[in-house]
Scaffold this active site. Structure first.
Site, PDB file in Angstrom:
ATOM      1  N   GLU A  74       0.819  -1.223   0.000  1.00  0.00           N
ATOM      2  CA  GLU A  74       0.000   0.000   0.000  1.00  0.00           C
ATOM      3  C   GLU A  74       0.848   1.266   0.000  1.00  0.00           C
ATOM      4  O   GLU A  74       0.433   2.303  -0.523  1.00  0.00           O
ATOM      5  CB  GLU A  74      -0.904   0.014   1.229  1.00  0.00           C
ATOM      6  CG  GLU A  74      -1.694   1.304   1.353  1.00  0.00           C
ATOM      7  CD  GLU A  74      -2.533   1.352   2.614  1.00  0.00           C
ATOM      8  OE1 GLU A  74      -3.751   1.384   2.479  1.00  0.00           O
ATOM      9  OE2 GLU A  74      -1.965   1.353   3.725  1.00  0.00           O
ATOM     10  N   HIS A 173       1.096   5.757  10.539  1.00  0.00           N
ATOM     11  CA  HIS A 173       0.498   6.430   9.388  1.00  0.00           C
ATOM     12  C   HIS A 173      -0.902   6.934   9.744  1.00  0.00           C
ATOM     13  O   HIS A 173      -1.533   6.404  10.666  1.00  0.00           O
ATOM     14  CB  HIS A 173       0.325   5.439   8.221  1.00  0.00           C
ATOM     15  CG  HIS A 173       1.592   5.027   7.555  1.00  0.00           C
ATOM     16  ND1 HIS A 173       1.979   3.706   7.436  1.00  0.00           N
ATOM     17  CD2 HIS A 173       2.563   5.751   6.947  1.00  0.00           C
ATOM     18  CE1 HIS A 173       3.121   3.637   6.776  1.00  0.00           C
ATOM     19  NE2 HIS A 173       3.501   4.866   6.473  1.00  0.00           N
ATOM     20  N   CYS A 260      -2.403  -2.066   4.586  1.00  0.00           N
ATOM     21  CA  CYS A 260      -1.060  -2.022   3.971  1.00  0.00           C
ATOM     22  C   CYS A 260      -0.745  -3.195   3.077  1.00  0.00           C
ATOM     23  O   CYS A 260       0.147  -3.131   2.255  1.00  0.00           O
ATOM     24  CB  CYS A 260       0.069  -1.950   4.983  1.00  0.00           C
ATOM     25  SG  CYS A 260      -0.329  -1.814   6.645  1.00  0.00           S
TER      26      CYS A 260
HETATM   27  C1  CIR Z   1       7.163   0.210   7.865  1.00  0.00           C
HETATM   28  O1  CIR Z   1       7.568   0.617   8.953  1.00  0.00           O
HETATM   29  O2  CIR Z   1       7.242   0.887   6.855  1.00  0.00           O
HETATM   30  C2  CIR Z   1       6.566  -1.176   7.777  1.00  0.00           C
HETATM   31  N1  CIR Z   1       7.214  -2.044   8.709  1.00  0.00           N
HETATM   32  C3  CIR Z   1       5.088  -1.140   8.052  1.00  0.00           C
HETATM   33  C4  CIR Z   1       4.323  -0.391   7.015  1.00  0.00           C
HETATM   34  C5  CIR Z   1       2.863  -0.384   7.284  1.00  0.00           C
HETATM   35  N2  CIR Z   1       2.174   0.250   6.210  1.00  0.00           N
HETATM   36  C6  CIR Z   1       1.013   0.858   6.319  1.00  0.00           C
HETATM   37  O3  CIR Z   1       0.494   1.002   7.400  1.00  0.00           O
HETATM   38  N3  CIR Z   1       0.484   1.356   5.213  1.00  0.00           N
END
Ligand code: CIR
Length: 265
Positions: A74, A173, A260
């Site tokens: 995402e 986020h 995500c």
């Molecule tokens: C990060 O810290 O970027 C990943 N471990 C988790 C991303 C989660 N993404 C989202 O909520 N869209």
């Protein structure tokens, strides 16, 4: 955008990426332990089955070991009905994920736009609510990225406003704290619910104890919700929504939520 009778976006496809064996090397701000890879794969597969059960045709991408966080697709793009907007993730370790996903997105989109340096945007900060987009200013998405994105969205006929979430330590986020689930309804963490920008929406408030469940996803006639959050699930049912609960324990360990894991369009 084609919509169902209740005004929810009607999706027909989604792009997902299978987690790599180095998934646990990704970024995280929480201290919930190390994900169990077998369980990660199982939960991802169940998630994919749930999207299929909601009527979506999936493009399933191979694991990308260069990018441990790449199952969180995402964050790489914002897919509007007309244009695919490629993000520029705020974390340096994730920026290569955009190049990696481009071919899969471009199979379905002729028209694309790209957020350029020095701006940064993570898709997880972008919440589409009908013809309006909320853009989270976070530790990943900055004002310059938001400015570029708003210009693009305005040109496509959408309005946009920003919400600064940098002071909220419990969320990574914007969409960790709010979700638009169609029918003019926003699911929102209690802590954010008084924002005047939300006043024209019906709100489903999520208590602090269940705040992880604020990240849920309307997919056609279902709302995907994290398993184990009984009040939130009951609230959705009481408002006439049809929740589908999924175990997210292993993704949660890496700050990931339901939205995500896919790009829906
Ligand atoms: C990060 O810290 O970027 C990943 N471990 C988790 C991303 C989660 N993404 C989202 O909520 N869209």
């Amino acid at each position: 955008m084609p919509t169902e009778a209740g005004g929810a976006p009607l999706f027909t496809r989604a792009i997902v990426r299978i987690p790599g064996s180095n998934f646990a090397d990704g970024l995280t701000t929480v201290d919930l332990g190390v994900p169990h890879f077998d369980e990660v794969l199982k939960q991802h597969s169940t998630y994919c089955d749930a999207l299929r059960a909601c009527g979506l045709e999936l493009t399933v991408l191979d694991p990308d070991l260069r990018h441990p966080d790449s199952t969180f697709v995402e964050d790489t793009a914002i897919l509007t009905p007309q244009v695919a907007i490629f993000c520029r993730p705020g974390a340096a370790s994730r920026q290569g994920e955009v190049t990696a996903i481009k071919p899969a997105v471009e199979r379905f989109y002729f028209s694309t736009f790209t957020i350029e340096a020095p701006g940064s945007v993570d898709g997880g900060d972008i919440c589409e609510a009908g013809s309006h987009f909320f853009i989270g200013i976070s530790h990943r998405t900055d004002a310059e990225g938001a400015r570029q994105l708003a210009i693009c969205l305005n040109a496509l006929g959408y309005t946009a406003s920003t919400i600064d979430v940098r002071g909220m330590t419990s969320i990574l986020h914007l969409k960790s704290g709010i979700s638009y689930i169609g029918d003019n309804t926003l699911v929102v963490m209690d802590e954010m619910a008084s924002n005047p920008l939300f006043s024209r929406f019906e709100l489903i408030r999520v208590s602090a104890e269940e705040s992880y469940a604020a990240n849920c996803v309307r997919v056609n006639n279902r709302v995907l919700v994290a398993d184990g959050f009984t009040r939130m699930t009951a609230d959705l049912e009481a408002r006439g929504f049809n929740p589908l609960a999924l175990d997210m324990s292993e993704f949660r360990k890496m700050d990931g939520g339901l939205s995500c894991l896919s790009l829906r369009f």
